[in-house]
Motif scaffolding. Structure first.
Motif, short mmCIF file in Angstrom:
data_model
loop_
_atom_site.label_atom_id
_atom_site.label_comp_id
_atom_site.label_asym_id
_atom_site.label_seq_id
_atom_site.Cartn_x
_atom_site.Cartn_y
_atom_site.Cartn_z
N MET A 1 14.68 16.89 -107.87
CA MET A 1 14.19 16.25 -109.10
C MET A 1 14.39 14.74 -109.05
SD MET A 1 15.59 16.92 -112.95
CE MET A 1 15.45 15.70 -114.26
N TRP A 2 15.54 14.30 -108.48
CA TRP A 2 15.87 12.88 -108.52
C TRP A 2 15.46 12.14 -107.26
CZ3 TRP A 2 16.59 11.57 -113.22
CH2 TRP A 2 17.11 12.50 -114.13
N GLU A 3 14.81 12.85 -106.33
CA GLU A 3 14.37 12.19 -105.11
C GLU A 3 13.31 11.13 -105.39
OE1 GLU A 3 14.61 15.40 -105.55
OE2 GLU A 3 16.24 15.99 -104.17
N SER A 4 12.55 11.34 -106.45
CA SER A 4 11.46 10.41 -106.77
C SER A 4 11.88 9.33 -107.76
CB SER A 4 10.27 11.18 -107.35
OG SER A 4 10.64 11.82 -108.57
N LEU A 5 13.19 9.15 -107.97
CA LEU A 5 13.65 8.21 -108.98
C LEU A 5 13.21 6.78 -108.65
CD1 LEU A 5 15.19 7.65 -111.55
CD2 LEU A 5 17.31 7.53 -110.21
N GLU A 6 13.22 6.41 -107.36
CA GLU A 6 12.78 5.07 -107.01
C GLU A 6 11.34 4.83 -107.46
OE1 GLU A 6 12.13 2.13 -103.11
OE2 GLU A 6 13.14 4.08 -102.89
N ALA A 7 10.48 5.84 -107.22
CA ALA A 7 9.08 5.71 -107.65
C ALA A 7 8.99 5.62 -109.17
CB ALA A 7 8.26 6.90 -107.15
N ASP A 8 9.83 6.37 -109.88
CA ASP A 8 9.83 6.32 -111.35
C ASP A 8 10.24 4.94 -111.85
OD1 ASP A 8 9.12 8.98 -111.48
OD2 ASP A 8 11.18 9.69 -111.65
N ILE A 9 11.24 4.35 -111.21
CA ILE A 9 11.70 3.01 -111.62
C ILE A 9 10.61 1.98 -111.36
CG2 ILE A 9 13.35 1.17 -111.12
CD1 ILE A 9 15.44 3.36 -110.57
N ILE A 10 9.94 2.11 -110.22
CA ILE A 10 8.85 1.18 -109.89
C ILE A 10 7.72 1.30 -110.91
CG2 ILE A 10 7.01 0.72 -108.23
CD1 ILE A 10 9.05 1.35 -106.01
N ILE A 11 7.38 2.54 -111.28
CA ILE A 11 6.32 2.75 -112.27
C ILE A 11 6.71 2.12 -113.61
CG2 ILE A 11 5.17 4.51 -113.68
CD1 ILE A 11 5.24 6.31 -111.17
N ALA A 12 7.96 2.36 -114.03
CA ALA A 12 8.43 1.79 -115.31
C ALA A 12 8.38 0.27 -115.28
CB ALA A 12 9.84 2.28 -115.61
N ALA A 13 8.75 -0.31 -114.16
CA ALA A 13 8.71 -1.77 -114.03
C ALA A 13 7.28 -2.27 -114.04
CB ALA A 13 9.43 -2.20 -112.76
N LYS A 14 6.40 -1.57 -113.33
CA LYS A 14 5.00 -2.00 -113.25
C LYS A 14 4.31 -1.94 -114.61
CE LYS A 14 3.77 -1.17 -108.42
NZ LYS A 14 2.92 -0.34 -107.49
N VAL A 15 4.66 -0.96 -115.42
CA VAL A 15 4.08 -0.87 -116.77
C VAL A 15 4.40 -2.14 -117.55
CG1 VAL A 15 4.29 0.29 -119.00
CG2 VAL A 15 4.05 1.64 -116.92
N ARG A 16 5.64 -2.59 -117.47
CA ARG A 16 6.04 -3.80 -118.19
C ARG A 16 5.44 -5.06 -117.57
NH1 ARG A 16 9.26 0.23 -118.80
NH2 ARG A 16 10.64 0.46 -120.61
N ILE A 17 5.33 -5.06 -116.24
CA ILE A 17 4.72 -6.19 -115.56
C ILE A 17 3.25 -6.32 -115.97
CG2 ILE A 17 3.95 -7.06 -113.31
CD1 ILE A 17 6.60 -5.92 -112.16
N ARG A 18 2.53 -5.20 -115.95
CA ARG A 18 1.10 -5.24 -116.33
C ARG A 18 0.95 -5.65 -117.79
NH1 ARG A 18 0.68 -0.56 -112.94
NH2 ARG A 18 1.00 0.80 -114.73
N ARG A 19 1.85 -5.16 -118.65
CA ARG A 19 1.78 -5.52 -120.07
C ARG A 19 1.97 -7.03 -120.24
NH1 ARG A 19 6.34 -2.73 -122.78
NH2 ARG A 19 5.05 -0.86 -122.69
N ALA A 110 15.70 0.91 -115.69
CA ALA A 110 16.11 2.03 -114.84
C ALA A 110 16.59 3.21 -115.68
CB ALA A 110 17.20 1.59 -113.87
N ASP A 111 17.34 2.94 -116.77
CA ASP A 111 17.80 4.02 -117.63
C ASP A 111 16.63 4.72 -118.31
OD1 ASP A 111 20.52 3.78 -117.09
OD2 ASP A 111 20.80 2.25 -118.61
N GLU A 112 15.62 3.95 -118.71
CA GLU A 112 14.45 4.59 -119.31
C GLU A 112 13.70 5.44 -118.29
OE1 GLU A 112 11.44 6.15 -121.42
OE2 GLU A 112 13.41 5.45 -122.06
N ALA A 113 13.70 5.01 -117.01
CA ALA A 113 13.08 5.83 -115.96
C ALA A 113 13.82 7.16 -115.81
CB ALA A 113 13.07 5.07 -114.64
N VAL A 114 15.15 7.12 -115.89
CA VAL A 114 15.94 8.36 -115.84
C VAL A 114 15.61 9.23 -117.05
CG1 VAL A 114 18.28 9.31 -115.95
CG2 VAL A 114 17.82 7.29 -114.55
#
Length: 510
Positions: A1-19, A110-114
């Motif tokens: 489940m947590w193997e993809s955490l790096e990808a989740d953090i990147i997605i969360a960061a990209k959402v804010r970057i695009r915004r 990162a916490d929101e990605a978790v």
């Protein structure tokens, strides 16, 4: 489940970057528009760096994106070893439309990605545990489904009892003891690790507005986190089931519940159920803001023995037995936005004595910019030609954006015609004022001097290229009809418009 955490953090960061980059692009575009329209100092819009970015790298999406691998590795180890604790939230204050402000707690990226990964994992395995009349924070249904269900249930009814009660700060006050019991009571599938994470998120400090500081949390859900949305549904599941066992009709979106019945005895039992649930869950009902039980009738002339209404507001819509409208509060917001577009494009520069007259040749190019911006607001990425091609014909399963994508169930075409007429009238008045201020006379540039019926179907040649410019006036009604046709053919999946759950300010949080 947590193997993809790096990808989740990147997605969360990209959402804010695009915004933030969309916001920065708007600032750049607006300043260019002002420079084109105005002579001299233009009063440039300043690009604001989100205040959160200054409070630590954990809130700066660019820094989080660049260190996602290291963050994910550290968090994974902490989770496995039961050392993980979300960072204390940062507090930002948002202005309320009516004055004052409200505090908003924001977790690190990162916490929101978790939190989001945890929520999605739990939702995937437990979606069937939620009641079919629960519409919030789910992948298989949403607010449009809730509005549609209520509207179809009420359609054509002459008399029906409706109960609406507002919880007093449901998210802030729900009992932890009740919530943890509800997880077991409703058989929510979760691992021991997930149970540990749930409890850690429930321990996130709460901001006390009177003392203006973070305090240990004794109750309530941390707002602004994905897992809280899942837990809110768990907390309200008992209410859903109690209403269903009584064979009561209802729809619930988060803590916003509407219940109806043809029987006064049954609707009274529903009110008793609500009060019992509120007491048990620790979320008192706000009686001052609760309409309570009312009788929905078709006409105000109907004689009734109860307090009667002809409609009720729900999720930004006004629903009656004859159809669905945009609520008055949302209409005021829409009109405010249209007025802003009129002012910024047609009146701002003339009123400040800074109009660049080079933009007014055979055509008024500021009017062209205004029409394009209104279309963008109403239609999303559709052109007028696209819209008219879809109107009354086949609508492909594409993604629809823009304002009207939020109102696919609205069928009060009289209201939409009135909005069209209001927008056209406001535009004509603004054009007259613009011409008066600028002293335009003689052979007037298009569209000045044209009547409303001419503006509705206006097409002009470009003064620079000679190519035709489509300036046909935008329409709420045309777009609404296309949206309804698209939904009837392809379902709500064609709508990309989704309201923010917490109505964040993108400029403040990035």
């Amino acid at each position: 489940m947590w193997e993809s955490l790096e990808a989740d953090i990147i997605i969360a960061a990209k959402v804010r970057i695009r915004r933030h980059e969309r916001y920065a692009q708007w600032v750049s575009d607006e300043n260019k528009r002002r420079a084109r329209r105005e002579n001299g100092a233009t009063g440039a819009v300043l690009l604001k760096t989100p205040s959160l970015w200054e409070r630590g790298s954990a809130f700066n999406p660019y820094k989080v994106h660049s260190s996602a691998g290291r963050l994910a590795s550290g968090i994974r180890s902490a989770i496995v070893e039961r050392r993980y604790k979300p960072l204390s939230p940062e507090i930002i204050k948002l202005d309320k439309p009516g004055g004052g402000s409200r505090a908003l707690s924001v977790l690190s990226i990162a916490d929101e990605a978790v939190s989001r990964r945890l929520m999605k994992s739990l939702l995937r395995r437990n979606q069937a545990s939620f009641n079919g009349r629960s519409y919030a924070y789910r992948e298989d249904r949403g607010p449009h489904d809730a509005v549609e269900y209520v509207a179809k249930s009420w359609s054509g009814t002459n008399r029906i009892f409706v109960a609406q009660y507002d919880f007093s700060k449901f998210f802030d006050k729900v009992s932890h003891k009740y919530l943890l019991h509800a997880l077991d009571e409703h058989g929510i599938r979760r691992t021991r690790l997930e149970q540990y994470l749930i409890q850690e998120f429930l321990r996130i400090p709460v901001y006390d507005e009177r003392e203006e500081k973070l305090l240990d949390r004794a109750s309530g859900l941390p707002q602004g986190t994905s897992i809280s949305l899942f837990l809110a549904n768990v907390a309200a599941t008992e209410l859903d089931n109690l209403l269903e066992r009584r064979a009561l009709n209802f729809a619930r979106y988060a803590d916003d519940t509407v219940i109806w019945s043809e029987s006064y005895d049954e609707i009274s039992r529903a009110a008793d159920i609500l009060h019992h649930f509120a007491s048990k869950a620790g979320t008192p009902i706000n009686l001052e803001k609760s309409p309570g039980i009312q009788l929905l009738v078709q006409s105000s002339r109907s004689a009734t023995e109860f307090t009667s209404i002809q409609s009720t507001d729900y999720l930004g819509h006004t629903i009656s037995s004859s159809g669905v409208s945009i609520s008055d509060a949302r209409v005021r917001e829409i009109k405010r936005r249209i007025r802003q577009l009129i002012y910024s494009n047609l009146l701002r520069a003339p009123l400040r004595g800074r109009q660049d007259m080079g933009r007014i040749t055979a055509n008024d190019r500021d009017y062209v910019a205004y029409i394009w911006q209104v279309r963008r607001y109403l239609y999303g990425g559709l052109s007028e030609r696209d819209l008219r091609r879809y109107h009354g014909g086949y609508v492909p399963p594409r993604s629809f954006k823009g304002l009207m994508a939020f109102y696919p169930s609205v069928d009060n075409y009289q209201q939409l015609r009135a909005l069209d007429g209001w927008m056209l009238n406001q535009t004509i008045l603004a054009l007259k004022r613009r011409a008066d201020i600028l002293g335009l006379s003689g052979v007037l540039p298009s569209p000045h001097g044209l009547a409303g019926d001419k503006l509705l179907k206006l097409e002009v040649p470009s003064s620079r290229t000679g190519n035709p410019i489509d300036l046909r006036f935008p329409s709420f009604l045309r777009m609404a009809r296309v949206i309804r046709s698209a939904v009837e053919a392809n379902g709500f999946d064609v709508l990309s418009g989704r309201p923010d759950v917490y109505n964040y300010s993108a400029e403040l949080i990035g």
